[in-house]
Enzyme design. Structure first.
Site, PDB file in Angstrom:
ATOM      1  CG  ASP A 161      -1.673   1.303   1.363  1.00 54.46           C
ATOM      2  OD1 ASP A 161      -2.424   1.647   0.437  1.00 54.46           O
ATOM      3  OD2 ASP A 161      -1.484   1.993   2.383  1.00 54.46           O
ATOM      4  NE  ARG A 168      -3.977   5.674  -4.834  1.00 61.26           N
ATOM      5  CZ  ARG A 168      -4.531   5.656  -3.617  1.00 61.26           C
ATOM      6  NH1 ARG A 168      -4.080   4.820  -2.691  1.00 61.26           N
ATOM      7  NH2 ARG A 168      -5.538   6.459  -3.344  1.00 61.26           N
ATOM      8  CE  LYS A 187      -3.165   2.916   5.735  1.00 62.14           C
ATOM      9  NZ  LYS A 187      -3.257   3.060   4.284  1.00 62.14           N
TER      10      LYS A 187
END
Length: 432
Positions: A161, A168, A187
């Protein structure tokens, strides 16, 4: 696996299989798939979206990219809470001890703040001696003993992530709802809770500016949670205006103390009881929302909630005297008042501008490497719908600097005053 074919498939709006998604995440984390191909896939996802099945597969692929927390040694149902961030969002500091006072196990991993969104760990470090770096064994021991412990978020949780978010951030794909939902849920799931309560904020001070976008995000996260076996509830809450009166680390600790004593701001108290009641129901400590809310409200006024906070602080090395003597918390060198320029009703308090002012004072980080000042911030005296006279104080600046004319102007412009009294609901929707 042909990465080219996967990019092409998603570009055409087709659904990726779980195996394909697992291969992508595994290949990216081990370095066999380059950034430029993942960037292309992220952009395809941004435009074509993902099904809930794809989002759940992506979530679990990121969960399994690193370590997961095993909370099975903690007695009872473990419930976690996540907020999508806002201005003056002190709820975790209140919810932890409040829900723990009802016998619910709260094993919380929290992060630091960036920008105008405050971090729970930063706020807790306003308390002298408090430490968040404790072993897993100690963490579990404290939750079993006191029903509450809060530690810093481990970099070993869902490392994929972190890698994807960095990409991103530079490819204009941050605001993709499937990617946001998978990021948050990866998460939370890796942290080991059995149930998850989500506070999805919308408005000027929130990441999701529109209610419809926030609703879609909330529904996505609830669906992902349920699909992977986690009981999940989402609350849509209004962040058009700051929550509570305090924006700043030590200032928010003081406000949390007041709230746990039943003397907090109306909106912060309302949201804390709303979120906390859902946590209690998920933990099966009450048969329904009304019973849970009655129990938590009672504990706010009978001293159990604030005693839970004291116990929590002491157990993690902090100075519990701050509960009865908040002056022991860090204090800014100077205070400055911002006054109303005309008489009327507060028709708007621009949350993101208030948050930006607090960040510029040093209460938040402009970059990940910024060093924050725990003492500084903004304390509101007036909220939406309040009547003010010209010259009356709207807010107080707590600063270690005297050269803050630009911040003063920003705050003056953050309050809109007219002749019509307005009000807006705080709780917008509950999604299960």
């Amino acid at each position: 696996m042909q990465m080219y074919s996967i990019i092409e498939k998603k570009r055409e709006g087709l659904e990726l299989t779980t195996e394909e998604i697992n291969d992508v995440i595994h290949g990216y984390t081990n370095g066999t798939i380059p950034d430029y191909q993942i960037s292309a896939l992220l952009m395809a996802i941004y435009f074509q979206g993902m099904t809930i099945e794809e989002s759940a597969a992506l979530t679990m692929a990121m969960v399994h990219s690193g370590k997961t927390i095993d909370l099975s040694a903690i007695e009872g149902i473990k419930v976690d809470k996540h907020s999508t961030g806002g201005v003056g969002d002190t709820t975790t500091l209140i919810l932890g001890p409040l829900v723990a006072s009802a016998g619910v196990a709260v094993a919380k991993m929290s992060g630091r703040g960036l920008g105008h969104t405050g971090g729970t760990i930063d706020k807790l470090e306003s308390i002298k001696g408090f430490h968040v770096e404790i072993s897993n064994e100690k963490f579990i021991e404290l939750v079993n003993k006191n029903h509450l412990a809060i530690v810093g978020q481990s970099d070993e949780l869902a490392p994929a992530d972190k890698l994807l978010y960095s990409l991103r951030d530079v490819t204009a794909t941050v605001d993709s709802i499937p990617l946001i939902a998978s990021s948050i849920m990866s998460k939370k799931i890796a942290s080991g809770a059995d149930g998850i309560v989500l506070d999805v904020k919308t408005g000027a001070g929130a990441f999701m500016k529109s209610k419809e976008e926030a609703r879609i995000l909330a529904k996505n996260m609830v669906a992902i949670g349920e699909m992977v076996g986690k009981r999940t509830v989402a609350i849509l809450s209004n962040m058009e205006h700051p929550l509570g009166f305090a924006i700043g680390n030590a200032l928010e600790i003081k406000e949390a103390i007041d709230t746990l004593k039943g003397k907090g701001p109306k909106d912060l108290t309302e949201l804390s009881l709303e979120l906390g009641s859902h946590m209690v129901v998920l933990a099966e400590r009450a048969k329904d929302f009304q019973e849970a809310k009655a129990l938590l409200t009672k504990n706010m006024y009978n001293g159990k909630a604030i005693q839970s906070f004291k116990t929590f602080i002491n157990a993690q090395g902090g100075d519990e005297r701050i509960v009865d003597a908040p002056a022991l918390l860090p204090n800014a060198k100077h205070t400055f008042s911002i006054s109303a320029e005309k008489t009327g009703y507060i028709s708007k308090v621009v949350a993101d501008q208030i948050g930006k002012a607090a960040m510029l004072l040093g209460a938040g980080r402009q970059t990940k490497d910024s060093i924050i000042n725990l003492a500084v911030g903004v304390k509101l005296h007036k909220k939406l719908g309040d009547y003010v006279q010209a010259g009356e104080t709207l807010c107080t600046i707590h600063s270690d600097d005297t050269n803050i004319s630009a911040i003063k102007r920003l705050l003056v412009n953050s309050f809109k005053i007219d002749h019509t009294k307005r009000s807006e609901p705080l709780i917008l929707e509950t999604i299960t």
